[in-house]
Design an enzyme around this catalytic site. Structure first.
Site, PDB file in Angstrom:
ATOM      1  N   GLY A  85      12.538  34.801   3.443  1.00  0.00           N
ATOM      2  CA  GLY A  85      12.735  33.852   4.542  1.00  0.00           C
ATOM      3  C   GLY A  85      12.318  34.465   5.869  1.00  0.00           C
ATOM      4  O   GLY A  85      12.878  34.153   6.910  1.00  0.00           O
ATOM      5  N   SER A 138       9.671  34.139   7.663  1.00  0.00           N
ATOM      6  CA  SER A 138       8.684  33.435   8.494  1.00  0.00           C
ATOM      7  C   SER A 138       9.194  33.112   9.887  1.00  0.00           C
ATOM      8  O   SER A 138       8.435  33.113  10.850  1.00  0.00           O
ATOM      9  CB  SER A 138       8.281  32.114   7.826  1.00  0.00           C
ATOM     10  OG  SER A 138       7.633  32.376   6.627  1.00  0.00           O
ATOM     11  N   ARG A 139      10.492  32.760   9.962  1.00  0.00           N
ATOM     12  CA  ARG A 139      10.985  32.277  11.267  1.00  0.00           C
ATOM     13  C   ARG A 139      12.427  32.710  11.473  1.00  0.00           C
ATOM     14  O   ARG A 139      13.030  33.340  10.592  1.00  0.00           O
ATOM     15  CB  ARG A 139      10.858  30.756  11.346  1.00  0.00           C
ATOM     16  CG  ARG A 139      11.697  30.044  10.306  1.00  0.00           C
ATOM     17  CD  ARG A 139      11.310  28.581  10.210  1.00  0.00           C
ATOM     18  NE  ARG A 139      12.402  27.819   9.606  1.00  0.00           N
ATOM     19  CZ  ARG A 139      13.039  26.827  10.220  1.00  0.00           C
ATOM     20  NH1 ARG A 139      12.696  26.461  11.423  1.00  0.00           N
ATOM     21  NH2 ARG A 139      14.005  26.187   9.603  1.00  0.00           N
ATOM     22  N   ASP A 190       9.659  31.678  -3.692  1.00  0.00           N
ATOM     23  CA  ASP A 190      10.813  30.786  -3.765  1.00  0.00           C
ATOM     24  C   ASP A 190      11.923  31.612  -4.406  1.00  0.00           C
ATOM     25  O   ASP A 190      11.881  31.895  -5.608  1.00  0.00           O
ATOM     26  CB  ASP A 190      10.484  29.544  -4.602  1.00  0.00           C
ATOM     27  CG  ASP A 190      11.689  28.613  -4.727  1.00  0.00           C
ATOM     28  OD1 ASP A 190      12.809  29.014  -4.322  1.00  0.00           O
ATOM     29  OD2 ASP A 190      11.509  27.496  -5.229  1.00  0.00           O
ATOM     30  N   ASN A 213      17.368  37.464   3.274  1.00  0.00           N
ATOM     31  CA  ASN A 213      17.668  36.680   4.474  1.00  0.00           C
ATOM     32  C   ASN A 213      17.537  35.175   4.253  1.00  0.00           C
ATOM     33  O   ASN A 213      18.175  34.391   4.958  1.00  0.00           O
ATOM     34  CB  ASN A 213      16.726  37.143   5.606  1.00  0.00           C
ATOM     35  CG  ASN A 213      16.674  36.158   6.748  1.00  0.00           C
ATOM     36  OD1 ASN A 213      17.558  36.131   7.597  1.00  0.00           O
ATOM     37  ND2 ASN A 213      15.642  35.308   6.776  1.00  0.00           N
ATOM     38  N   SER A 225      27.511  35.848   6.335  1.00  0.00           N
ATOM     39  CA  SER A 225      27.911  35.085   7.532  1.00  0.00           C
ATOM     40  C   SER A 225      29.404  35.300   7.738  1.00  0.00           C
ATOM     41  O   SER A 225      30.140  35.485   6.752  1.00  0.00           O
ATOM     42  CB  SER A 225      27.641  33.594   7.321  1.00  0.00           C
ATOM     43  OG  SER A 225      28.314  32.838   8.301  1.00  0.00           O
ATOM     44  N   TYR A 279      28.448  26.549   1.663  1.00  0.00           N
ATOM     45  CA  TYR A 279      27.822  27.671   2.396  1.00  0.00           C
ATOM     46  C   TYR A 279      28.754  28.886   2.434  1.00  0.00           C
ATOM     47  O   TYR A 279      28.337  30.011   2.158  1.00  0.00           O
ATOM     48  CB  TYR A 279      27.493  27.183   3.809  1.00  0.00           C
ATOM     49  CG  TYR A 279      26.764  28.173   4.683  1.00  0.00           C
ATOM     50  CD1 TYR A 279      25.411  28.434   4.493  1.00  0.00           C
ATOM     51  CD2 TYR A 279      27.421  28.817   5.733  1.00  0.00           C
ATOM     52  CE1 TYR A 279      24.735  29.328   5.310  1.00  0.00           C
ATOM     53  CE2 TYR A 279      26.754  29.700   6.561  1.00  0.00           C
ATOM     54  CZ  TYR A 279      25.406  29.953   6.350  1.00  0.00           C
ATOM     55  OH  TYR A 279      24.748  30.842   7.168  1.00  0.00           O
ATOM     56  N   ALA A 295      31.193  29.606   0.402  1.00  0.00           N
ATOM     57  CA  ALA A 295      31.322  30.172  -0.953  1.00  0.00           C
ATOM     58  C   ALA A 295      30.112  31.046  -1.270  1.00  0.00           C
ATOM     59  O   ALA A 295      30.240  32.137  -1.842  1.00  0.00           O
ATOM     60  CB  ALA A 295      31.460  29.054  -1.984  1.00  0.00           C
ATOM     61  N   ILE A 330      24.367  32.613  16.055  1.00  0.00           N
ATOM     62  CA  ILE A 330      23.132  33.221  16.549  1.00  0.00           C
ATOM     63  C   ILE A 330      22.246  32.115  17.112  1.00  0.00           C
ATOM     64  O   ILE A 330      22.137  31.032  16.518  1.00  0.00           O
ATOM     65  CB  ILE A 330      22.390  33.955  15.403  1.00  0.00           C
ATOM     66  CG1 ILE A 330      23.331  34.975  14.719  1.00  0.00           C
ATOM     67  CG2 ILE A 330      21.127  34.634  15.916  1.00  0.00           C
ATOM     68  CD1 ILE A 330      23.903  36.051  15.612  1.00  0.00           C
TER      69      ILE A 330
HETATM   70  P1  NDP Z   1      15.914  29.595   9.182  1.00  0.00           P
HETATM   71  O1  NDP Z   1      16.096  28.288   8.498  1.00  0.00           O
HETATM   72  O2  NDP Z   1      15.382  29.597  10.587  1.00  0.00           O
HETATM   73  O3  NDP Z   1      14.981  30.567   8.314  1.00  0.00           O
HETATM   74  C1  NDP Z   1      15.190  30.742   6.939  1.00  0.00           C
HETATM   75  C2  NDP Z   1      13.848  30.797   6.249  1.00  0.00           C
HETATM   76  O4  NDP Z   1      14.080  30.876   4.825  1.00  0.00           O
HETATM   77  C3  NDP Z   1      13.010  29.538   6.486  1.00  0.00           C
HETATM   78  O5  NDP Z   1      11.659  29.844   6.670  1.00  0.00           O
HETATM   79  C4  NDP Z   1      13.261  28.784   5.186  1.00  0.00           C
HETATM   80  O6  NDP Z   1      12.305  27.778   4.906  1.00  0.00           O
HETATM   81  C5  NDP Z   1      13.246  29.919   4.202  1.00  0.00           C
HETATM   82  N1  NDP Z   1      13.719  29.503   2.887  1.00  0.00           N
HETATM   83  C6  NDP Z   1      14.539  28.466   2.573  1.00  0.00           C
HETATM   84  N2  NDP Z   1      14.654  28.340   1.240  1.00  0.00           N
HETATM   85  C7  NDP Z   1      13.904  29.328   0.694  1.00  0.00           C
HETATM   86  C8  NDP Z   1      13.599  29.701  -0.637  1.00  0.00           C
HETATM   87  N3  NDP Z   1      14.082  29.023  -1.692  1.00  0.00           N
HETATM   88  N4  NDP Z   1      12.794  30.771  -0.861  1.00  0.00           N
HETATM   89  C9  NDP Z   1      12.266  31.451   0.192  1.00  0.00           C
HETATM   90  N5  NDP Z   1      12.491  31.125   1.483  1.00  0.00           N
HETATM   91  C10 NDP Z   1      13.298  30.074   1.738  1.00  0.00           C
HETATM   92  O7  NDP Z   1      17.346  30.341   9.118  1.00  0.00           O
HETATM   93  P2  NDP Z   1      18.063  31.352  10.152  1.00  0.00           P
HETATM   94  O8  NDP Z   1      17.080  32.294  10.722  1.00  0.00           O
HETATM   95  O9  NDP Z   1      18.923  30.566  11.068  1.00  0.00           O
HETATM   96  O10 NDP Z   1      19.043  32.132   9.148  1.00  0.00           O
HETATM   97  C11 NDP Z   1      18.613  33.270   8.402  1.00  0.00           C
HETATM   98  C12 NDP Z   1      19.791  33.784   7.584  1.00  0.00           C
HETATM   99  O11 NDP Z   1      20.881  34.085   8.449  1.00  0.00           O
HETATM  100  C13 NDP Z   1      20.343  32.770   6.567  1.00  0.00           C
HETATM  101  O12 NDP Z   1      20.732  33.434   5.411  1.00  0.00           O
HETATM  102  C14 NDP Z   1      21.531  32.166   7.295  1.00  0.00           C
HETATM  103  O13 NDP Z   1      22.471  31.665   6.394  1.00  0.00           O
HETATM  104  C15 NDP Z   1      22.049  33.405   8.013  1.00  0.00           C
HETATM  105  N6  NDP Z   1      22.886  33.104   9.159  1.00  0.00           N
HETATM  106  C16 NDP Z   1      22.410  32.410  10.250  1.00  0.00           C
HETATM  107  C17 NDP Z   1      23.225  32.167  11.331  1.00  0.00           C
HETATM  108  C18 NDP Z   1      22.722  31.440  12.555  1.00  0.00           C
HETATM  109  O14 NDP Z   1      23.511  31.233  13.476  1.00  0.00           O
HETATM  110  N7  NDP Z   1      21.461  31.053  12.611  1.00  0.00           N
HETATM  111  C19 NDP Z   1      24.624  32.601  11.344  1.00  0.00           C
HETATM  112  C20 NDP Z   1      25.038  33.309  10.167  1.00  0.00           C
HETATM  113  C21 NDP Z   1      24.183  33.547   9.124  1.00  0.00           C
HETATM  114  P3  NDP Z   1      12.717  26.236   5.280  1.00  0.00           P
HETATM  115  O15 NDP Z   1      12.862  26.215   6.778  1.00  0.00           O
HETATM  116  O16 NDP Z   1      11.576  25.440   4.771  1.00  0.00           O
HETATM  117  O17 NDP Z   1      14.033  25.939   4.595  1.00  0.00           O
END
Ligand code: NDP
Length: 246
Positions: free
Chosen positions: A12, A14-15, A62, A89, A141, A154, A156, A187
């Site tokens: 994950g 990319s962003r 994936d 991530n 988290s 989430y 769980a 965040i």
């Molecule tokens: P984003 O949605 O910005 O980035 C997550 C990336 O993972 C996206 O590019 C997403 O693609 C990709 N992704 C989703 N499903 C899959 C898959 N099956 N295989 C590979 N890649 C996948 O998330 P955040 O940066 O906000 O969060 C990152 C991590 O931090 C997560 O685990 C989140 O639970 C955790 N977190 C975030 C918090 C926050 O405040 N932002 C707080 C606490 C924890 P797509 O966008 O297409 O789904």
């Protein structure tokens, strides 16, 4: 450049937080593989990493599919001959009160967040065991520790990551592979930006450091756990939450 020569896979990546982690590990010298389902954004982040003068690669991944995880690891090892760091991530939310939650909402979140962590960790173990060194850091988290209404699936999944982390840490410690988790609070990503102004204000009042975290706040702690300095830390969860949960 404490991670020079090393190779990291950020799922994950990319962003959002994953992008910040990729850029931070690259600044510390690691070669970066970004594994994501978002190819276009992933290639954009690869270009940003390369602009830092570090080698990078986009691998289609994936995390819910075993063949995809093993193929991604194979591709990385074929390119660089090693894989030292995995950052689990990739994560999603499907928030709903339990009364309205469907089995599809449940499965989607558990599959990406928890099963994905299992499959990717399993896939990287072989190259890590071979080198008798490795770092696995999973993004949990604070919700996995304290709970949150509307996020039973989430929380769980994130609590599951914490249990998984401690058990795997015990399994692989004798091979100098450390396994830790980072538990972010609020965040400043899309997830927080979609909350109403009123909710954002209420949340801020509960954070002792009185600000939302940045993706870079999380990335810094991940980089520390991947470094040599953290070689005696395993099975731990570090909160990056401005003091929200103590
Ligand atoms: P984003 O949605 O910005 O980035 C997550 C990336 O993972 C996206 O590019 C997403 O693609 C990709 N992704 C989703 N499903 C899959 C898959 N099956 N295989 C590979 N890649 C996948 O998330 P955040 O940066 O906000 O969060 C990152 C991590 O931090 C997560 O685990 C989140 O639970 C955790 N977190 C975030 C918090 C926050 O405040 N932002 C707080 C606490 C924890 P797509 O966008 O297409 O789904």
């Amino acid at each position: 450049m404490s991670l020079k020569e090393q190779v990291a896979l950020v799922t994950g990546g990319s962003r959002g937080i994953g992008r910040a982690i990729s850029l931070r590990l690259a600044r510390d010298g690691a070669r970066i593989a970004i594994g994501d389902i978002r190819e276009e954004e992933g290639k954009g982040t690869v270009a940003e990493v390369e602009a830092l003068g570090v080698e990078a690669l986009f691998v289609p991944l994936d995390v819910t599919q075993q063949e995809s995880a093993t193929a991604a690891v194979r591709q990385i090892v074929a390119r660089w001959g090693r894989l030292d760091i995995l950052v689990n991530n990739a994560g999603i939310t499907r928030d709903k009160l339990l009364l309205r939650m469907t089995p599809q909402d449940w499965d989607a979140v558990l599959n990406v967040n928890l099963k994905g962590t299992y499959l990717c960790s399993q896939a990287v173990l072989q190259p890590m065991l071979k080198r008798r060194r490795g770092r696995i850091v999973s993004i949990a988290s604070v919700v996995g520790i304290a709970g949150n209404a509307g996020q039973t699936n989430y929380s769980a999944s994130k609590a599951g990551i914490i249990g998984f982390t401690k058990s795997l840490a015990r399994e692989v410690a004798s091979r100098s592979i450390t396994v830790n988790a980072v538990a972010p609070g609020f965040i400043n990503t899309e997830m927080v930006q979609t909350l109403s102004q009123e909710i954002q204000k209420q949340v801020l009042e509960r954070i002792p450091l009185a600000r939302f975290g940045t993706p870079e706040d999380v990335a810094g702690v991940v980089a520390f756990l991947c470094s040599e300095e953290a070689s005696y830390i395993t099975g731990h969860v570090i909160n990056v939450d401005g003091g929200l949960i103590m």
